[in-house]
Design an enzyme around this catalytic site. Structure first.
Site, short mmCIF file in Angstrom:
data_model
loop_
_atom_site.label_atom_id
_atom_site.label_comp_id
_atom_site.label_asym_id
_atom_site.label_seq_id
_atom_site.Cartn_x
_atom_site.Cartn_y
_atom_site.Cartn_z
N CYS A 8 -43.45 -22.18 -13.82
CA CYS A 8 -42.87 -22.28 -15.05
C CYS A 8 -44.12 -21.54 -15.79
O CYS A 8 -43.56 -20.58 -16.73
CB CYS A 8 -42.88 -23.87 -15.45
N CYS A 48 -40.35 -20.12 -16.96
CA CYS A 48 -40.01 -20.50 -17.96
C CYS A 48 -40.66 -20.03 -19.36
O CYS A 48 -40.15 -19.41 -20.50
CB CYS A 48 -40.15 -21.95 -18.59
N LYS A 94 -40.65 -16.02 -19.39
CA LYS A 94 -39.14 -15.45 -19.77
C LYS A 94 -38.71 -15.87 -21.09
O LYS A 94 -37.92 -15.21 -21.74
CB LYS A 94 -38.29 -16.65 -18.60
N TYR A 100 -29.05 -18.12 -12.70
CA TYR A 100 -29.37 -18.27 -14.05
C TYR A 100 -30.77 -17.46 -14.25
O TYR A 100 -30.81 -16.68 -15.23
CB TYR A 100 -29.63 -19.87 -14.63
N GLU A 144 -30.47 -14.41 -17.17
CA GLU A 144 -31.60 -14.47 -17.82
C GLU A 144 -32.65 -13.10 -17.90
O GLU A 144 -32.63 -12.35 -19.15
CB GLU A 144 -32.57 -15.74 -17.74
N HIS A 188 -24.99 -29.63 -42.54
CA HIS A 188 -24.25 -28.44 -42.93
C HIS A 188 -25.36 -27.44 -43.82
O HIS A 188 -25.92 -28.00 -44.40
CB HIS A 188 -23.39 -28.97 -43.94
N GLU A 224 -23.52 -29.09 -36.04
CA GLU A 224 -22.72 -29.94 -36.60
C GLU A 224 -21.28 -29.77 -35.98
O GLU A 224 -20.62 -30.87 -36.20
CB GLU A 224 -22.58 -29.81 -38.12
#
Length: 525
Positions: free
Chosen positions: A89, A94, A97, A231, A235, A500, A505
């Site tokens: 990671c 992670c 990346k 992934y 990515e 909003h 939302e």
């Protein structure tokens, strides 16, 4: 006779922990001398692997008063890339990346800027070397931070490659060849995994790189072929395209296997619209280096059976990962592994077939290959071993995000999984195509911005899964993950006030079901 430490299960207390007696060493004086020469040390807990899960487990146990050691060693990649403490990671996953993904997103914002009144030149060059240096320096700061944290918590750190000698002892070999013996009451295996190379393909090992290397390149990879549909593949291809590099993804089968396939299709559609090229139903046959240094890749079209070829500056293999378990000598101590995946078989307590040996994270069978799950599993394991808690790790409803150019966040079941588990007649899917406000002035295409909530059809319609494709997907998914973890119903989500104007939302406004056949496109506030 080899030196062997014998642990005596004496004076067992209510907590189930053992107290040390003076170790009995087979081989008498000679065995003791061998142990002393190897610098043997005894611990309450020994963690093999210095990634996120292993470090979390070690630090937690140390804070609870245990004598703890961590052993970690990074075998250089075939390209020769090596890194420091922190695991995948921190070093090759992670963290770098997400930073390179951010660099690519900034390129998109620069293109948007003139629409908002900023007088920005459209042909702004990108400097790979400068980006890579900044990312690598940050990663190195994290490496140092982990060393300091272990020292502060009095966790002993050994930069050695470990393998089991017996059920309570490992042998560690340092880079210079020095041997160290470490014994412990409990041992946790947290060795993670490494990228898989297609060793059956001519030139793959000699001329290709993996995610172990891409983040540590000093120079731009140039025109890149990314092989894989994981992934990791998408990515990497996404940020390379965003950095204006000619990027092609070669996929043998479906993208993002294991994820919701409707969402996966939308992810690749958006990537294609942004310039990533896709070679579908293709598999590479060989990679050869040309006199000018470029790589000539030959592949087969699986549908037509024809061969084709192209030239690239870099070939990046992203075809899956393998656990770092083969060099641990697990068979010596009877730790069972899956013969196909080579992952360690564990129960709900993370225990292996040897009761006091545990496995967490990517090296364990049936566990999500995600940093946060490894961290939490490690902490909970340490608490149980120290008698502080009996809580087990809950691997259900784990949220995650794929950081492709249009981010995909999800938690819970995919639509396919929900139908397989409950039957199509018992599942209701609410969905919407929406346009982020950020996309309007810049006139960005929002065709793939999509949300769906998978629910049980019977009231109160328990939410089984949420899938969000759009900007800041991780930030959106994280909040809703709590509700789903707590058993939220569709009715409760609909009674939740949206903020909003936000993309999030739209989740609280999912009124149209797939079953209705109505157009799910959002047309106003």
């Amino acid at each position: 006779m080899a030196a062997t430490a014998v642990r005596v299960k004496a004076l067992r207390g209510d907590s189930g922990r053992f107290r040390w007696r003076t170790p009995v060493v087979a081989g008498g004086v000679r065995g003791a001398a061998q142990d002393a020469a190897a610098g043997r040390q005894d611990y309450d807990l020994l963690v093999i692997g210095g990634g996120s899960g292993g470090l979390a487990c070690a630090k937690e146990a140390a804070q609870l008063g245990k004598k703890v050691a961590v052993v970690d060693y990074v075998e250089p990649s075939p390209r020769g890339t090596r890194w420091g403490l922190g695991g995948t990671c921190v070093n090759v996953g992670c963290i770098p990346k997400k930073l390179m993904h951010q660099a690519a997103l900034l390129g998109g914002m620069i293109r948007d800027a003139p629409h908002y009144g900023w007088e920005v030149a459209q042909q702004v060059p990108h400097n790979w070397r400068k980006m890579a240096e900044a990312v690598q320096n940050y990663v190195k700061s994290l490496n140092w931070g982990h060393r300091v944290q272990l020292q502060d918590r009095k966790v002993k750190y050994f930069n050695i490659k470990a393998s089991f000698v017996n059920e309570h002892m490992v042998r560690g070999i340092a880079k210079g060849g020095k041997e160290t013996l470490l014994s412990a009451e409990h041992i946790v295996i947290a060795t993670g995994g490494r990228p898989r190379y297609p060793t059956h393909i001519e030139g793959a090992l000699e001329h290709g790189i993996t995610s172990d290397d891409i983040f540590w390149l000093k120079e731009s990879p140039g025109k890149t072929l990314v092989v894989g549909a994981s992934y990791v593949a998408l990515e990497c291809a996404g940020f390379l395209t965003g950095l204006r590099l000619d990027t092609t993804v070669m996929m043998r089968s479906i993208p993002l296997r294991g994820f919701d396939q409707q969402m996966s299709s939308l992810v690749t559609e958006y990537m294609a619209s942004q310039g990533t090229q896709f070679l579908r139903s293709c598999t590479p046959l060989r990679v050869r280096k040309l006199p000018d240094g470029q790589l000539q890749v030959t592949w087969e079209d699986l549908k037509s059976g024809r061969e084709d070829m192209g030239t690239f500056d870099t070939v990046l293999w992203a075809i899956g990962r393998v656990p770092e378990t083969r060099g641990l000598n697990l068979e010596k101590v009877g730790v069972n592994t899956n013969p196909d995946s080579q992952k360690i078989l564990v129960d709900a307590r993370e225990a292996t077939s040897v009761p006091h040996i545990y496995a967490i994270g990517d090296a364990a069978e049936g566990r999500p290959e995600l940093t946060p799950t490894a961290i939490m599993a490690g902490r909970l394991l340490a608490q149980r071993l120290c008698g502080q808690s009996s809580d087990l790790m809950d691997y259900s409803n784990v949220p995650t995000t794929v950081f492709t150019p249009l981010e995909y966040g999800c938690v819970g079941l995919s639509e396919e999984e929900a139908v397989a588990r409950h039957g199509e007649e018992h599942v209701e899917v609410y969905h919407a195509y929406y346009k982020p406000l950020e996309f309007t002035v810049a006139e960005r295409d929002a065709s793939q911005c999509y949300i769906k909530m998978v629910c049980l059809r019977e009231p109160p319609q328990l939410v089984l899964g949420l899938h969000f494709l759009g900007p800041n997907a991780g930030e959106v998914t994280q909040g809703f993950a709590l509700g789903i973890k707590c058993g939220a119903s569709y009715a409760q989500v609909m009674r939740t006030m949206g903020i909003h104007p936000t993309c999030a939302e739209e989740v609280a406004k999912l009124r149209i079901s797939k079953r209705s056949g109505l157009d799910p496109t959002v047309t106003g506030c």
